[in-house]
Write a protein that holds these residues in place. Structure first.
Motif, PDB file in Angstrom:
ATOM      1  N   ALA A 160       3.373  37.744  48.131  1.00 34.70           N
ATOM      2  CA  ALA A 160       4.553  38.178  47.561  1.00 34.70           C
ATOM      3  C   ALA A 160       3.921  38.325  45.810  1.00 34.70           C
ATOM      4  O   ALA A 160       3.295  37.273  45.645  1.00 34.70           O
ATOM      5  CB  ALA A 160       5.623  37.011  47.389  1.00 34.70           C
ATOM      6  N   THR A 161       4.241  39.382  45.340  1.00 28.15           N
ATOM      7  CA  THR A 161       4.057  39.420  43.836  1.00 28.15           C
ATOM      8  C   THR A 161       5.055  38.808  43.039  1.00 28.15           C
ATOM      9  O   THR A 161       6.089  38.317  43.773  1.00 28.15           O
ATOM     10  CB  THR A 161       4.196  41.071  43.554  1.00 28.15           C
ATOM     11  N   ALA A 162       4.812  38.761  41.625  1.00 25.76           N
ATOM     12  CA  ALA A 162       5.782  37.934  41.239  1.00 25.76           C
ATOM     13  C   ALA A 162       7.194  38.563  41.178  1.00 25.76           C
ATOM     14  O   ALA A 162       8.383  37.922  41.259  1.00 25.76           O
ATOM     15  CB  ALA A 162       5.464  38.137  39.590  1.00 25.76           C
ATOM     16  N   ASP A 163       7.469  39.886  41.252  1.00 25.62           N
ATOM     17  CA  ASP A 163       8.790  40.520  41.421  1.00 25.62           C
ATOM     18  C   ASP A 163       9.360  40.080  42.644  1.00 25.62           C
ATOM     19  O   ASP A 163      10.520  39.906  42.767  1.00 25.62           O
ATOM     20  CB  ASP A 163       8.643  42.064  41.300  1.00 25.62           C
ATOM     21  N   VAL A 164       8.645  40.217  43.577  1.00 20.56           N
ATOM     22  CA  VAL A 164       9.229  39.955  45.091  1.00 20.56           C
ATOM     23  C   VAL A 164       9.599  38.377  45.209  1.00 20.56           C
ATOM     24  O   VAL A 164      10.685  38.131  45.480  1.00 20.56           O
ATOM     25  CB  VAL A 164       8.123  39.947  46.157  1.00 20.56           C
ATOM     26  N   LYS A 165       8.737  37.344  44.502  1.00 23.56           N
ATOM     27  CA  LYS A 165       9.418  36.014  44.538  1.00 23.56           C
ATOM     28  C   LYS A 165      10.610  35.980  43.805  1.00 23.56           C
ATOM     29  O   LYS A 165      11.486  35.121  44.195  1.00 23.56           O
ATOM     30  CB  LYS A 165       8.101  35.223  43.785  1.00 23.56           C
ATOM     31  N   ARG A 166      10.607  36.455  42.854  1.00 19.80           N
ATOM     32  CA  ARG A 166      11.931  36.420  41.835  1.00 19.80           C
ATOM     33  C   ARG A 166      13.225  36.899  42.709  1.00 19.80           C
ATOM     34  O   ARG A 166      14.139  36.551  42.832  1.00 19.80           O
ATOM     35  CB  ARG A 166      11.866  37.244  40.506  1.00 19.80           C
ATOM     36  N   ASP A 167      13.098  38.003  43.358  1.00 14.80           N
ATOM     37  CA  ASP A 167      13.917  38.526  44.200  1.00 14.80           C
ATOM     38  C   ASP A 167      14.228  37.792  45.295  1.00 14.80           C
ATOM     39  O   ASP A 167      15.502  37.452  45.845  1.00 14.80           O
ATOM     40  CB  ASP A 167      13.358  40.067  44.865  1.00 14.80           C
ATOM     41  N   ILE A 168      13.205  36.966  45.989  1.00 16.95           N
ATOM     42  CA  ILE A 168      13.698  36.043  47.233  1.00 16.95           C
ATOM     43  C   ILE A 168      14.562  35.131  46.625  1.00 16.95           C
ATOM     44  O   ILE A 168      15.717  34.737  47.373  1.00 16.95           O
ATOM     45  CB  ILE A 168      12.209  35.319  47.792  1.00 16.95           C
ATOM     46  N   ILE A 169      14.247  34.558  45.600  1.00 15.95           N
ATOM     47  CA  ILE A 169      14.996  33.217  44.912  1.00 15.95           C
ATOM     48  C   ILE A 169      16.570  33.801  44.730  1.00 15.95           C
ATOM     49  O   ILE A 169      17.330  32.917  44.878  1.00 15.95           O
ATOM     50  CB  ILE A 169      14.169  32.537  43.745  1.00 15.95           C
ATOM     51  N   ARG A 170      16.545  34.907  43.966  1.00 11.59           N
ATOM     52  CA  ARG A 170      17.905  35.444  43.606  1.00 11.59           C
ATOM     53  C   ARG A 170      18.646  35.768  44.731  1.00 11.59           C
ATOM     54  O   ARG A 170      19.704  35.393  44.949  1.00 11.59           O
ATOM     55  CB  ARG A 170      17.824  36.715  42.703  1.00 11.59           C
ATOM     56  N   LEU A 171      18.018  36.744  45.698  1.00 10.67           N
ATOM     57  CA  LEU A 171      18.974  36.970  46.870  1.00 10.67           C
ATOM     58  C   LEU A 171      19.282  36.290  47.937  1.00 10.67           C
ATOM     59  O   LEU A 171      20.221  36.190  48.673  1.00 10.67           O
ATOM     60  CB  LEU A 171      18.282  38.405  47.381  1.00 10.67           C
ATOM     61  N   LEU A 172      18.501  35.180  48.069  1.00  9.83           N
ATOM     62  CA  LEU A 172      18.872  33.867  49.107  1.00  9.83           C
ATOM     63  C   LEU A 172      19.667  32.798  48.255  1.00  9.83           C
ATOM     64  O   LEU A 172      19.910  31.768  48.986  1.00  9.83           O
ATOM     65  CB  LEU A 172      17.457  33.483  49.654  1.00  9.83           C
ATOM     66  N   LYS A 173      19.719  33.111  47.017  1.00  9.43           N
ATOM     67  CA  LYS A 173      20.283  32.124  46.340  1.00  9.43           C
ATOM     68  C   LYS A 173      19.869  30.562  46.475  1.00  9.43           C
ATOM     69  O   LYS A 173      20.661  29.757  46.534  1.00  9.43           O
ATOM     70  CB  LYS A 173      21.972  32.222  46.606  1.00  9.43           C
ATOM     71  N   LEU A 174      18.884  30.654  46.369  1.00 12.76           N
ATOM     72  CA  LEU A 174      17.891  28.990  46.202  1.00 12.76           C
ATOM     73  C   LEU A 174      18.430  28.538  45.016  1.00 12.76           C
ATOM     74  O   LEU A 174      18.558  28.938  43.919  1.00 12.76           O
ATOM     75  CB  LEU A 174      16.525  29.495  46.282  1.00 12.76           C
ATOM     76  N   LYS A 175      18.818  27.127  45.240  1.00  8.80           N
ATOM     77  CA  LYS A 175      19.244  26.204  44.336  1.00  8.80           C
ATOM     78  C   LYS A 175      18.020  25.587  43.581  1.00  8.80           C
ATOM     79  O   LYS A 175      17.357  24.747  44.333  1.00  8.80           O
ATOM     80  CB  LYS A 175      20.293  25.394  44.585  1.00  8.80           C
ATOM     81  N   ASP A 176      17.719  26.027  42.462  1.00  8.26           N
ATOM     82  CA  ASP A 176      16.534  24.901  41.745  1.00  8.26           C
ATOM     83  C   ASP A 176      15.146  24.782  42.684  1.00  8.26           C
ATOM     84  O   ASP A 176      14.877  23.473  42.896  1.00  8.26           O
ATOM     85  CB  ASP A 176      17.121  23.617  41.130  1.00  8.26           C
ATOM     86  N   PRO A 177      14.928  25.790  43.111  1.00 10.42           N
ATOM     87  CA  PRO A 177      13.705  25.570  44.246  1.00 10.42           C
ATOM     88  C   PRO A 177      12.466  25.005  43.505  1.00 10.42           C
ATOM     89  O   PRO A 177      12.341  25.510  42.377  1.00 10.42           O
ATOM     90  CB  PRO A 177      13.755  27.048  44.974  1.00 10.42           C
ATOM     91  N   MET A 178      11.596  24.429  44.412  1.00 10.94           N
ATOM     92  CA  MET A 178      10.513  24.179  43.912  1.00 10.94           C
ATOM     93  C   MET A 178       9.622  25.527  44.578  1.00 10.94           C
ATOM     94  O   MET A 178       9.650  25.743  45.626  1.00 10.94           O
ATOM     95  CB  MET A 178       9.938  22.989  44.606  1.00 10.94           C
ATOM     96  N   SER A 179       9.081  25.996  43.522  1.00 15.18           N
ATOM     97  CA  SER A 179       8.403  27.180  43.841  1.00 15.18           C
ATOM     98  C   SER A 179       6.651  27.307  43.803  1.00 15.18           C
ATOM     99  O   SER A 179       6.396  26.278  42.758  1.00 15.18           O
ATOM    100  CB  SER A 179       8.642  28.486  42.742  1.00 15.18           C
ATOM    101  N   LEU A 180       6.339  27.185  44.833  1.00 16.17           N
ATOM    102  CA  LEU A 180       4.785  26.765  45.267  1.00 16.17           C
ATOM    103  C   LEU A 180       3.967  27.745  45.742  1.00 16.17           C
ATOM    104  O   LEU A 180       4.455  28.597  46.762  1.00 16.17           O
ATOM    105  CB  LEU A 180       4.595  25.793  46.135  1.00 16.17           C
ATOM    106  N   THR A 181       2.835  28.266  45.107  1.00 20.20           N
ATOM    107  CA  THR A 181       1.977  29.284  45.637  1.00 20.20           C
ATOM    108  C   THR A 181       0.593  28.618  45.741  1.00 20.20           C
ATOM    109  O   THR A 181       0.103  28.026  44.950  1.00 20.20           O
ATOM    110  CB  THR A 181       1.957  30.673  44.791  1.00 20.20           C
ATOM    111  N   THR A 182      -0.062  28.559  46.799  1.00 21.15           N
ATOM    112  CA  THR A 182      -1.186  27.706  47.159  1.00 21.15           C
ATOM    113  C   THR A 182      -2.311  28.533  46.674  1.00 21.15           C
ATOM    114  O   THR A 182      -3.363  28.117  46.735  1.00 21.15           O
ATOM    115  CB  THR A 182      -1.363  27.354  48.809  1.00 21.15           C
TER     116      THR A 182
END
Length: 416
Positions: free
Chosen positions: A175-197
């Motif tokens: 996932a690129t940065a744009d895709v990650k932002r989209d995932i959080i917004r469209l799935l309506k994640l609440k204050d998610p811990m965002s982690l890229t290994t």
């Protein structure tokens, strides 16, 4: 049981891989997670372990029937009560899965996103204790992603309709940065811990070759590796059939896998590969998702994929045990035409509106340009991949065809 007890009993490990424990603790603590972990990093464990520790049943939203079946089969083989719900079930089978889940007999249910909007499934979900929702291949929710599926847009509405919102974990390998932002917004994640290994796989060698006779070079590469376990990816079913046939003629233990084959042949091919009865799998991109085989020593792309996301995910199926492995792409200009044709046919998705189809077509063309550039650059291939996914790395990696290729000065000095 503790998380370590679960890990040991069901998965046979004594310690977690990088980031797994942090993600598991976060989900157990009730906080949403956005996890980007490359192929082979152990994403499934991140939601399967907490699912076994939580009260109720976890829903895992997955895009492919074959992937669901493989994952559930693996879980059941480990003694984990799991099932799947998709169009392959008869109505009596479907109702039986719902009944057993309500009775607490299943801990993990894999479900297709299309099922979420049906009235009977929503009724079941509101009457059942849902502990967690794990969204696998979460990049499918984003139009910026390489595999956009409109059905993934239904997930947020489904979770909002539940009587009690469960914790949500979204996972993807690329996932690129744009895709990650989209995932959080469209799935309506609440204050998610965002982690890229991290996308770097130091044990993998990356090579791009432009052979005059591609089939001859492929046979050389496979023959040089003897009976090593490998996967050969082709862009078309026709190429899969041709390549597999040629390898068999030369005594290579090979099988084929693509969507045009009967289910039984695909299943037998996959089982034989997993069990080590054959050494080489020749396949389209229909093969690989959810396949947990650690000793794949090489992945060869007979054709250039249409985007870097697909290439890196497929190449990443090599060396999952951490040992040295090779990823070689055999590039030709003919591959560009094939990729353009594939992009053209992908626009025929009936789920998409005309506007969405045009938008995705432009993105696909941009991704193809990036893929072609990867094949034609003379700088570090690893650095190009990492930069594409938003990571910076300086210097030559020393483990790709461009870094190992002698410079002009080294070449001239060697001739003295």
């Amino acid at each position: 049981m503790t998380k370590f007890d679960v890990l040991s009993k069901y998965f046979g490990h004594t310690q977690f891989r990088a980031a797994q424990e942090e993600i598991i603790d976060t989900l157990l603590g009730g906080r949403d997670v956005m996890g980007v972990m490359p192929t082979g990093a152990g994403k499934s464990v991140c939601f399967q372990v907490p699912a076994l520790m939580m009260r109720g049943a976890a829903l895992v939203i997955s895009p492919l029937i074959s992937l669901m079946k493989d994952q559930v089969a693996q879980l059941c083989s480990r003694g984990i009560p799991a099932a799947f719900i998709n169009s392959s079930l008869t109505m009596p089978q479907y109702n039986e899965v719902l009944r057993r889940t309500k009775n607490g007999q299943y801990k993990i249910i894999y479900v297709a996103p299309e099922r979420l909007e049906t009235e009977d499934f929503l009724r079941f979900a509101t009457e059942t204790d849902i502990s967690m929702i794990a969204v696998d291949e979460a990049h499918c929710v984003s139009q910026w992603g390489q595999d956009f599926r409109p059905s993934y847009l239904k997930i947020a509405k489904f979770t909002q309709a539940l009587r009690k919102r469960p914790v949500i974990g979204a996972f993807t390998a690329t996932a690129t940065a744009d895709v990650k932002r989209d995932i959080i917004r469209l799935l309506k994640l609440k204050d998610p811990m965002s982690l890229t290994t991290g996308f770097d796989r130091p044990n993998l060698y990356f090579g791009v070759e432009r052979p005059r006779y591609k089939q001859k070079r492929l046979i050389e590469l496979v023959t040089e590796r003897g009976g090593m376990c490998g996967v050969i990816y082709c862009s078309t079913r026709k190429n899969v059939d041709i390549v597999c046939s040629e390898l068999k003629k030369r005594g290579v233990s090979a099988a084929r896998y693509h969507a045009g084959l009967e289910d039984i042949e695909r299943r037998v091919s996959q089982d034989n590969f997993i069990q080590g009865n054959i050494s080489v799998m020749v396949a389209t991109n229909a093969f690989g998702m959810g396949i947990d085989k650690a000793d794949v020593r090489y992945v060869i792309h007979y054709n250039m994929p249409k985007n870097l996301e697909s290439y890196y995910q497929e190449a990443g199926r090599a060396g999952r045990d951490g040992n040295s492995s090779q990823c070689v792409l055999l590039y030709s200009h003919e591959d560009i035409g094939t990729a353009e044709n594939l992009i053209g046919t992908s626009g025929e998705n009936k789920e998409l509106t005309d506007k969405e189809s045009r938008f995705i077509r432009k993105l696909d063309e941009k991704r193809l340009d990036d893929m072609i550039r990867f094949c034609e650059i003379d700088t570090c291939l690893r650095n190009y991949i990492l930069s594409y996914f938003g990571e910076k790395r300086k210097g030559r990696c020393g483990n790709c065809s461009n870094c190992l290729k002698p410079t002009l000065w080294e070449y001239l000095r060697g001739r003295r």
